[in-house]
Design a protein around this motif. Structure first.
Motif, PDB file in Angstrom:
ATOM      1  N   GLY A 181       0.796  -1.292  -0.064  1.00 51.97           N
ATOM      2  CA  GLY A 181      -0.061  -0.003   0.004  1.00 51.97           C
ATOM      3  C   GLY A 181       0.759   1.140  -0.138  1.00 51.97           C
ATOM      4  N   ILE A 182       2.237   1.366  -0.475  1.00 52.09           N
ATOM      5  CA  ILE A 182       2.937   2.398  -0.373  1.00 52.09           C
ATOM      6  C   ILE A 182       3.243   2.770  -1.844  1.00 52.09           C
ATOM      7  N   LYS A 183       2.920   3.870  -2.314  1.00 53.31           N
ATOM      8  CA  LYS A 183       2.948   4.234  -3.781  1.00 53.31           C
ATOM      9  C   LYS A 183       4.409   4.308  -4.199  1.00 53.31           C
ATOM     10  N   HIS A 184       5.187   5.220  -3.470  1.00 54.09           N
ATOM     11  CA  HIS A 184       6.478   5.396  -4.006  1.00 54.09           C
ATOM     12  C   HIS A 184       7.691   4.537  -3.422  1.00 54.09           C
ATOM     13  N   ALA A 185       8.579   4.140  -4.200  1.00 55.95           N
ATOM     14  CA  ALA A 185       9.918   3.180  -3.873  1.00 55.95           C
ATOM     15  C   ALA A 185      10.962   3.542  -4.567  1.00 55.95           C
ATOM     16  N   ILE A 186      11.991   3.313  -3.826  1.00 58.76           N
ATOM     17  CA  ILE A 186      13.508   3.469  -4.438  1.00 58.76           C
ATOM     18  C   ILE A 186      14.148   2.229  -4.042  1.00 58.76           C
ATOM     19  N   GLY A 187      14.606   1.825  -4.884  1.00 64.06           N
ATOM     20  CA  GLY A 187      15.690   0.521  -4.648  1.00 64.06           C
ATOM     21  C   GLY A 187      16.952   0.724  -5.662  1.00 64.06           C
ATOM     22  N   ILE A 188      17.472  -0.107  -5.856  1.00 59.75           N
ATOM     23  CA  ILE A 188      19.006  -0.127  -6.564  1.00 59.75           C
ATOM     24  C   ILE A 188      18.324  -0.492  -8.119  1.00 59.75           C
ATOM     25  N   ASP A 189      18.579   0.462  -8.929  1.00 61.79           N
ATOM     26  CA  ASP A 189      18.236   0.424 -10.263  1.00 61.79           C
ATOM     27  C   ASP A 189      19.492  -0.547 -10.968  1.00 61.79           C
ATOM     28  N   LEU A 190      18.894  -1.308 -11.978  1.00 58.75           N
ATOM     29  CA  LEU A 190      19.975  -2.025 -12.600  1.00 58.75           C
ATOM     30  C   LEU A 190      19.867  -1.842 -14.278  1.00 58.75           C
ATOM     31  N   LYS A 191      20.754  -2.051 -14.985  1.00 59.11           N
ATOM     32  CA  LYS A 191      20.858  -1.901 -16.318  1.00 59.11           C
ATOM     33  C   LYS A 191      19.988  -2.967 -16.970  1.00 59.11           C
ATOM     34  N   GLU A 192      19.739  -2.849 -18.205  1.00 61.19           N
ATOM     35  CA  GLU A 192      18.886  -4.229 -18.679  1.00 61.19           C
ATOM     36  C   GLU A 192      19.703  -4.300 -20.116  1.00 61.19           C
ATOM     37  N   LYS A 193      19.768  -5.534 -20.491  1.00 59.46           N
ATOM     38  CA  LYS A 193      20.415  -5.672 -21.938  1.00 59.46           C
ATOM     39  C   LYS A 193      19.554  -6.827 -22.597  1.00 59.46           C
ATOM     40  N   ASN A 194      19.243  -6.659 -23.773  1.00 61.13           N
ATOM     41  CA  ASN A 194      18.463  -7.811 -24.422  1.00 61.13           C
ATOM     42  C   ASN A 194      17.205  -8.246 -23.572  1.00 61.13           C
ATOM     43  N   GLY A 195      16.591  -7.132 -23.112  1.00 58.20           N
ATOM     44  CA  GLY A 195      15.158  -7.321 -22.360  1.00 58.20           C
ATOM     45  C   GLY A 195      15.324  -8.298 -21.010  1.00 58.20           C
ATOM     46  N   CYS A 196      16.690  -8.392 -20.664  1.00 62.80           N
ATOM     47  CA  CYS A 196      16.830  -8.951 -19.226  1.00 62.80           C
ATOM     48  C   CYS A 196      17.677  -8.074 -18.283  1.00 62.80           C
ATOM     49  N   TYR A 197      17.399  -8.229 -17.166  1.00 61.63           N
ATOM     50  CA  TYR A 197      18.167  -7.460 -16.047  1.00 61.63           C
ATOM     51  C   TYR A 197      19.601  -7.917 -15.984  1.00 61.63           C
ATOM     52  N   THR A 198      20.648  -6.876 -15.953  1.00 59.14           N
ATOM     53  CA  THR A 198      21.705  -7.282 -15.410  1.00 59.14           C
ATOM     54  C   THR A 198      22.414  -6.999 -14.175  1.00 59.14           C
ATOM     55  N   ARG A 199      23.534  -7.356 -13.911  1.00 61.07           N
ATOM     56  CA  ARG A 199      24.095  -7.086 -12.518  1.00 61.07           C
ATOM     57  C   ARG A 199      24.726  -5.774 -12.267  1.00 61.07           C
ATOM     58  N   HIS A 200      24.668  -4.735 -13.421  1.00 62.03           N
ATOM     59  CA  HIS A 200      25.380  -3.727 -13.508  1.00 62.03           C
ATOM     60  C   HIS A 200      24.209  -2.264 -12.887  1.00 62.03           C
ATOM     61  N   ILE A 201      24.844  -1.694 -12.037  1.00 65.82           N
ATOM     62  CA  ILE A 201      23.843  -0.556 -11.383  1.00 65.82           C
ATOM     63  C   ILE A 201      23.930   0.643 -12.154  1.00 65.82           C
ATOM     64  N   ASN A 232      14.168  16.409  -4.766  1.00 69.93           N
ATOM     65  CA  ASN A 232      14.261  17.570  -5.736  1.00 69.93           C
ATOM     66  C   ASN A 232      13.403  17.461  -6.840  1.00 69.93           C
ATOM     67  N   GLY A 233      13.058  16.293  -7.222  1.00 68.24           N
ATOM     68  CA  GLY A 233      12.332  16.293  -8.669  1.00 68.24           C
ATOM     69  C   GLY A 233      11.028  16.217  -8.441  1.00 68.24           C
ATOM     70  N   GLY A 234      10.150  16.153  -7.173  1.00 65.47           N
ATOM     71  CA  GLY A 234       8.858  16.351  -7.015  1.00 65.47           C
ATOM     72  C   GLY A 234       8.246  17.696  -6.756  1.00 65.47           C
ATOM     73  N   ASP A 235       6.977  17.753  -6.678  1.00 67.79           N
ATOM     74  CA  ASP A 235       6.279  19.042  -6.726  1.00 67.79           C
ATOM     75  C   ASP A 235       5.924  19.517  -5.190  1.00 67.79           C
ATOM     76  N   LYS A 236       6.482  18.926  -4.233  1.00 68.63           N
ATOM     77  CA  LYS A 236       6.002  18.963  -2.759  1.00 68.63           C
ATOM     78  C   LYS A 236       7.213  19.388  -1.972  1.00 68.63           C
ATOM     79  N   THR A 237       6.795  20.186  -1.085  1.00 69.82           N
ATOM     80  CA  THR A 237       7.849  20.549   0.039  1.00 69.82           C
ATOM     81  C   THR A 237       7.314  20.071   1.304  1.00 69.82           C
ATOM     82  N   TYR A 238       8.078  18.899   1.854  1.00 68.33           N
ATOM     83  CA  TYR A 238       7.652  18.366   3.154  1.00 68.33           C
ATOM     84  C   TYR A 238       8.028  18.966   4.495  1.00 68.33           C
ATOM     85  N   SER A 239       7.449  19.191   5.492  1.00 65.55           N
ATOM     86  CA  SER A 239       7.930  19.882   6.652  1.00 65.55           C
ATOM     87  C   SER A 239       8.546  19.044   7.585  1.00 65.55           C
TER      88      SER A 239
END
Length: 221
Positions: free
Chosen positions: A128-148, A167-174
């Motif tokens: 039930g949480i809309k926003h999420a950040i994890g370690i993004d990986l590069k893709e190659k030939n439609g598959c995930y790779t081990r490269h960050i 910084n990329g959002g439109d809200k300022t949090y208190s």
């Protein structure tokens, strides 16, 4: 009117377990991983993580090897199955209540984890949480790779990724409220306005008295 942001680590914070380890066990049970001692190596690496000593690139070489030839859409189908069957039942009751209350109050939430983003985002969506950040990986030939791709959300990288997101959002949090269990998250603990330690590791618990960070014993009843 104030607009706080609630930030959650995922593993051992919102759920009583580690989603990456659960995912790896799932891959073994499905027969996708047949490498001997795969789970033993996983435990060894995660022990290093719990001590704040794991090299993330070394971990990704290990953890991503079973997926190198599986298309990303098939990986996501497998993750949905794993999350629903094995991860959602491990959501701490206290976390479930807090998420429900924050949603009712229209308070923004985000999960930020050192696990790979294709896993973190599906877990976050299902709890039930809309926003999420994890370690993004590069893709190659439609598959995930081990490269960050970009900055990994690990240790100081969590602060960098969160700052980028803010910084990329439109809200300022208190105020920024952060929940975690891990010494790896100390940089974000110090960055947040309010920090809460959920069943913290011994290294992180030391800071509770120094910084007046409350300790929450989730799942103890």
């Amino acid at each position: 009117m104030t607009h706080p942001l609630y930030i959650f680590d995922l593993d051992e914070t919102l759920i009583n377990g580690d989603c990456a380890m659960i995912w790896n066990e799932f891959l073994v049970d499905k027969g996708i991983v047949t490498t001997p001692d795969f789970l033993e190596e996983d435990k060894r690496l995660m022990t290093l993580y719990s001590r704040g000593l794991m090299d993330m690139e070394d971990y990704l070489i290990f953890a991503m090897s079973p997926l190198k030839n599986i298309p990303t859409n098939q990986v996501e189908i497998l993750i949905e199955e794993c999350v629903n069957e094995r991860i959602l039942p491990l959501l701490f009751p206290e976390a479930k209540i807090l998420i429900h209350q924050l949603k009712a109050d229209n308070v923004d939430m985000i999960v930020i984890s050192a696990s790979v983003s294709f896993l973190v985002k599906i877990v976050a969506k299902n709890i039930g949480i809309k926003h999420a950040i994890g370690i993004d990986l590069k893709e190659k030939n439609g598959c995930y790779t081990r490269h960050i791709l970009g900055v990994p959300s690990y240790r100081e990288g969590k602060v960098s990724r969160l700052t980028e997101w803010l910084n990329g959002g439109d809200k300022t949090y208190s105020a920024l409220h952060f929940y975690t269990d891990s010494i790896n998250d100390l940089p974000l603990c110090l960055y947040a306005d309010h920090t809460y330690l959920v069943n913290p590791c011994e290294q992180l618990a030391v800071y509770s008295k120094k910084k007046n960070w409350p300790i929450l014993a989730w799942g103890s009843q």
